[in-house]
Design a protein around this motif. Structure first.
Motif, PDB file in Angstrom:
ATOM      1  N   THR A   1       0.859  -0.788   0.048  1.00 38.88           N
ATOM      2  CA  THR A   1      -0.282  -0.023  -0.146  1.00 38.88           C
ATOM      3  C   THR A   1       0.871   1.184   0.424  1.00 38.88           C
ATOM      4  N   ALA A   2       0.551   2.377  -0.573  1.00 35.97           N
ATOM      5  CA  ALA A   2       0.799   3.457  -0.429  1.00 35.97           C
ATOM      6  C   ALA A   2       1.346   4.075   1.018  1.00 35.97           C
ATOM      7  N   SER A   3       0.944   3.788   2.252  1.00 29.18           N
ATOM      8  CA  SER A   3       0.831   4.245   3.185  1.00 29.18           C
ATOM      9  C   SER A   3       1.870   3.313   4.209  1.00 29.18           C
ATOM     10  N   ALA A   4       2.433   1.947   3.543  1.00 27.14           N
ATOM     11  CA  ALA A   4       2.862   0.577   4.109  1.00 27.14           C
ATOM     12  C   ALA A   4       4.109   1.210   5.184  1.00 27.14           C
ATOM     13  N   LYS A   5       4.215   0.838   6.109  1.00 29.09           N
ATOM     14  CA  LYS A   5       5.914   0.356   7.561  1.00 29.09           C
ATOM     15  C   LYS A   5       6.645   0.306   6.978  1.00 29.09           C
ATOM     16  N   LEU A   6       7.324   1.059   6.411  1.00 34.77           N
ATOM     17  CA  LEU A   6       8.041  -0.033   5.447  1.00 34.77           C
ATOM     18  C   LEU A   6       9.546  -0.249   6.475  1.00 34.77           C
ATOM     19  N   GLY A   7       9.623   0.122   7.030  1.00 32.79           N
ATOM     20  CA  GLY A   7      10.908  -0.771   8.002  1.00 32.79           C
ATOM     21  C   GLY A   7      10.466  -1.773   8.514  1.00 32.79           C
ATOM     22  N   LEU A   8       8.911  -2.129   8.389  1.00 28.81           N
ATOM     23  CA  LEU A   8       8.413  -3.481   9.481  1.00 28.81           C
ATOM     24  C   LEU A   8       8.392  -4.664   7.705  1.00 28.81           C
ATOM     25  N   VAL A   9       7.868  -3.770   6.315  1.00 30.75           N
ATOM     26  CA  VAL A   9       8.107  -4.849   5.245  1.00 30.75           C
ATOM     27  C   VAL A   9       9.181  -5.226   4.527  1.00 30.75           C
ATOM     28  N   PHE A  10       9.998  -3.769   4.399  1.00 29.25           N
ATOM     29  CA  PHE A  10      11.830  -5.012   4.928  1.00 29.25           C
ATOM     30  C   PHE A  10      12.252  -5.741   4.910  1.00 29.25           C
ATOM     31  N   LEU A  11      11.756  -5.756   6.595  1.00 27.35           N
ATOM     32  CA  LEU A  11      12.299  -6.665   7.404  1.00 27.35           C
ATOM     33  C   LEU A  11      11.664  -8.320   6.898  1.00 27.35           C
ATOM     34  N   ASP A  12      10.274  -7.974   6.764  1.00 27.75           N
ATOM     35  CA  ASP A  12      10.113  -9.070   6.510  1.00 27.75           C
ATOM     36  C   ASP A  12       9.579 -10.041   5.560  1.00 27.75           C
ATOM     37  N   MET A  13      10.559  -8.836   4.267  1.00 26.96           N
ATOM     38  CA  MET A  13      11.037  -9.598   2.929  1.00 26.96           C
ATOM     39  C   MET A  13      12.064  -9.720   2.965  1.00 26.96           C
ATOM     40  N   LYS A  14      13.065  -9.538   4.175  1.00 32.11           N
ATOM     41  CA  LYS A  14      14.333 -10.075   3.999  1.00 32.11           C
ATOM     42  C   LYS A  14      14.609 -11.181   4.179  1.00 32.11           C
ATOM     43  N   ARG A  15      13.663 -11.328   5.991  1.00 31.37           N
ATOM     44  CA  ARG A  15      13.804 -12.999   6.295  1.00 31.37           C
ATOM     45  C   ARG A  15      13.014 -14.473   4.819  1.00 31.37           C
ATOM     46  N   ALA A  16      11.817 -13.623   4.762  1.00 32.56           N
ATOM     47  CA  ALA A  16      11.092 -14.686   3.572  1.00 32.56           C
ATOM     48  C   ALA A  16      11.917 -14.348   1.880  1.00 32.56           C
ATOM     49  N   ALA A  17      12.654 -13.886   1.859  1.00 30.55           N
ATOM     50  CA  ALA A  17      14.113 -13.550   0.601  1.00 30.55           C
ATOM     51  C   ALA A  17      14.681 -15.120   1.154  1.00 30.55           C
ATOM     52  N   GLU A  18      15.187 -15.025   2.492  1.00 26.19           N
ATOM     53  CA  GLU A  18      16.103 -15.947   2.987  1.00 26.19           C
ATOM     54  C   GLU A  18      16.086 -17.213   2.684  1.00 26.19           C
ATOM     55  N   GLU A  19      14.796 -17.530   3.449  1.00 30.50           N
ATOM     56  CA  GLU A  19      13.727 -18.917   2.890  1.00 30.50           C
ATOM     57  C   GLU A  19      13.857 -18.924   2.004  1.00 30.50           C
ATOM     58  N   ILE A  20      13.061 -18.122   0.426  1.00 32.68           N
ATOM     59  CA  ILE A  20      13.306 -18.449  -0.500  1.00 32.68           C
ATOM     60  C   ILE A  20      14.150 -19.099  -1.138  1.00 32.68           C
ATOM     61  N   ALA A  21      15.324 -19.003  -0.500  1.00 33.97           N
ATOM     62  CA  ALA A  21      16.910 -19.377  -0.970  1.00 33.97           C
ATOM     63  C   ALA A  21      17.523 -20.209  -0.568  1.00 33.97           C
ATOM     64  N   ARG A  22      16.863 -20.501   0.513  1.00 35.31           N
ATOM     65  CA  ARG A  22      17.319 -21.664   0.546  1.00 35.31           C
ATOM     66  C   ARG A  22      16.315 -22.997  -0.069  1.00 35.31           C
TER      67      ARG A  22
END
Lengths: 124, 180
Positions: free
Chosen positions: A101-122
């Protein structure tokens, strides 16, 4: 890991990511060659086109970051009037893409994405 | 399919045979006689257009020598034939054109000059209309095969340059093109 269980695992990660934050509207795993691997993008989007675009953006970002001596690429962030598009690398062969969303809390989004990206890479 | 495979497939498609190779050898002397005038006319024409005049300025003599060698090989082949060595030779021509910034339409234009000028030269030197028709057909086949290789090489070189500049893999670029 068999293809189906790999696909199931990736879909689970994407669904967990969307459930973790109301700010993440959709997400996808895309290969570096621009092929859609898993997604919960809204129906009606041309997934082949979106995947190729996302991979092109990431490649260009990596190239520009290298050319301008900015080091390894961490993320691509595209801010639009109606929301954001965020791309992060996931291992050597893929990337995680989210629409927020346009009003997303980006810090949280980035953190969640980083964790998810690590899992995906595995998994990949 | 590699470009060389494309070349062999197109040779088969246009029916380029050993008879065509013999026909071309038999008219080599016509182009030894008329080729220099064709080459001169080609470079005079290029000099009329600012886009191409800039590219040839100051090096017309060396370019004419290269062009004459290319034209001579139409009739002898490379390393005695029209196979992989010939293909590789023509493949380089396309890459060189990208390097110097020559748009492929000019290459297509030169083929027309060779085709029409070649026909006129053959008409002057050959005695029968049947022989003219047969040998001109062989000339058209090899010119079109050359053009195909040069154009494929040109397109390939452009993709390579785009891939290098953007960091995109060839496969990704092809995906972007097919999704465009």
């Amino acid at each position: 890991m068999a293809t189906t269980s790999k696909s199931d695992a990736l879909n689970t990660i994407l669904n967990t990511l969307s459930a973790s934050s109301g700010d993440i509207e959709a997400s996808a795993v895309i290969s570096s060659d621009g092929l859609m691997i898993a997604s919960n993008f809204p129906a009606g989007l041309d997934e082949d086109r979106v995947a190729a675009m996302a991979a092109a953006l990431l490649s260009m970002g990596e190239r520009a970051s290298s050319e301008l001596a900015r080091g390894d690429l961490d993320q691509i962030f595209v801010k639009g009037e109606n929301g954001n598009l965020i791309l992060v690398t996931s291992g050597d062969e893929g990337m995680l893409t989210t629409l927020t969303t346009a009003s997303a809390k980006l810090g949280l989004v980035f953190l969640d994405m980083k964790r998810a990206a690590e899992e995906i890479a595995r998994i990949m | 399919m590699s470009s060389y495979d494309n070349f062999t497939e197109m040779k088969k498609f246009v029916g380029f045979s050993s008879e065509d190779a013999e026909n071309l050898k038999s008219i080599a002397h016509v182009f030894e006689k008329h080729g220099p005038a064709l080459t001169d006319f080609f470079y005079e024409t290029l000099d009329l257009y600012p886009e191409t005049a800039t590219l040839i300025e100051g090096r017309v003599d060396s370019l004419k020598a290269t062009h004459a060698r290319w034209m001579g090989e139409l009739f002898t082949g490379v390393e005695g034939g029209y196979d992989e060595a010939y293909f590789n030779n023509r493949d380089i021509v396309g890459a060189v054109h990208v390097k110097i910034g020559l748009d492929p339409r000019w290459v297509e234009g030169v083929m027309t000059i060779i085709r029409t000028g070649g026909h006129a030269a053959l008409a002057q030197e050959l005695e029968s209309a049947a022989e003219l028709g047969e040998k001109f057909n062989s000339l058209c086949k090899i010119l079109d095969l050359d053009l195909m290789v040069i154009n494929l090489s040109y397109a390939d070189e452009r993709l390579t340059r785009l891939a290098t500049f953007t960091g995109m893999s060839r496969k990704l670029i092809e995906n972007c093109i097919s999704s465009g």
